[in-house]
Design an enzyme around this catalytic site. Structure first.
Site, PDB file in Angstrom:
ATOM      1  CE1 TYR A 112       5.354  21.331 -30.588  1.00  0.00           C
ATOM      2  CE2 TYR A 112       4.750  23.616 -30.943  1.00  0.00           C
ATOM      3  CZ  TYR A 112       4.726  22.312 -31.354  1.00  0.00           C
ATOM      4  OH  TYR A 112       4.090  21.977 -32.522  1.00  0.00           O
ATOM      5  CB  CYS A 146       2.429  26.832 -19.587  1.00  0.00           C
ATOM      6  SG  CYS A 146       2.285  25.256 -20.488  1.00  0.00           S
ATOM      7  CB  CYS A 162       0.748  27.236 -27.506  1.00  0.00           C
ATOM      8  SG  CYS A 162       2.333  26.511 -27.071  1.00  0.00           S
TER       9      CYS A 162
HETATM   10  N1  DGL Z   1       0.951  24.794 -23.722  1.00  0.00           N
HETATM   11  C1  DGL Z   1       2.179  25.432 -24.037  1.00  0.00           C
HETATM   12  C2  DGL Z   1       2.240  26.853 -23.498  1.00  0.00           C
HETATM   13  O1  DGL Z   1       1.229  27.486 -23.290  1.00  0.00           O
HETATM   14  C3  DGL Z   1       3.462  24.729 -23.749  1.00  0.00           C
HETATM   15  C4  DGL Z   1       3.521  23.273 -23.590  1.00  0.00           C
HETATM   16  C5  DGL Z   1       4.789  22.635 -24.107  1.00  0.00           C
HETATM   17  O2  DGL Z   1       5.877  22.874 -23.567  1.00  0.00           O
HETATM   18  O3  DGL Z   1       4.662  21.897 -25.076  1.00  0.00           O
HETATM   19  O4  DGL Z   1       3.298  27.365 -23.278  1.00  0.00           O
END
Ligand code: DGL
Length: 261
Positions: A43, A184, A74
């Protein structure tokens, strides 16, 4: 039994499992639904509107499964969608995440690196956080979305990951940094590889424990805690129907946070 309904945990993919580990450690008796949108990960390099649309769609799915609270495990989805989600679903607790800069600043001075996705680092939520702490340390933002693709494939060590990390960590060999914020949820799984690329020990901070504690607080304040004394169950869903994904979820869940898989 009171409140057998599950707590829903959402991430763009497998990273949120690092938060699920802490939730289970703190509240083993709760039932959990974990949804990872691995088909659409990462994402962190999409437009904010795209992340918002995907997050809304996936939260609708989790709510249709009777979730009593939503944990946005996330940072990226939180940055793009938490405000809209809280307006839309004010009847249930929605717990979001932000890079754990506050605990890092409370403990350390000097140079602190915040590793996160491009979306997290460019959104207003992070700008506000930076403004609050920028006078107290030298804070360096480091976009590191490349890690997400490795973790999505179950790669937490090895030459390809090391080559990527060696490149992005090179500016931090000298002068040394005192701490790294893992902003992340995919990143805690590659902590050891980051240390290796850095070439010296450093203190890490991530938001998993704080998020689990906040979830516990919100369940308690809203009378949503289960009164079961038995271990709850965990159900994994993923937008990618490759059967390997589910065993990867289990593998990451069973991994120790500091350990390489
Ligand atoms: N796990 C996500 C976060 O904590 C991001 C991973 C992604 O870029 O999909 O930011």
């Amino acid at each position: 039994m009171k409140q057998p309904k599950p707590v829903a945990v959402f991430d763009s993919g497998l990273g949120g499992i690092s938060v699920l580990q802490e939730l289970i450690r703190l509240m083993p008796q709760e039932n959990y639904l974990y949804f990872g949108d691995s088909l659409n990960a990462p994402y962190g390099i999409k437009s904010t509107d795209e992340v918002l649309a995907l997050t809304l769609k996936n939260i609708d799915f989790l709510l249709s499964r009777q979730a009593k609270a939503i944990v946005l495990a996330c940072n990226t989805a939180t940055s793009a969608a938490v405000t809209v989600l809280r307006e839309k679903y004010h009847q249930i607790p929605i717990i979001g995440m932000e890079p754990a800069l506050k605990p890092a600043i409370n403990k350390l001075h000097g140079r602190i690196v915040v590793m996160a996705t491009e979306v997290t680092l460019r959104e207003q939520k992070f700008a506000t956080l930076l403004d609050r702490y920028r006078a107290e340390a030298e804070i360096i933002s480091l976009p590191a979305s490349g890690i997400v693709n490795f973790v999505e494939q179950g790669i937490t060590q090895g030459p390809e990951l090391e080559a990527y990390l060696n490149e992005i960590m090179a500016p931090f060999h000298t002068p040394k940094v005192s701490g790294i914020v893992l902003g992340c949820t995919h990143f805690p799984f590659v902590k050891d590889s980051i240390t290796k690329a850095l070439g010296y020990e450093v203190e890490f901070f991530d938001g998993a424990e704080g998020t689990a504690k906040e979830t516990q607080r919100q369940l308690h304040n809203n009378g949503l805690e289960t009164d079961s004394t038995q271990p709850g169950n965990i159900t994994f869903f993923n937008s990618n129907d490759n059967p390997k994904i589910l065993s990867l979820c289990q593998q990451l869940l069973n991994s120790k946070k500091q350990q390489v898989l």
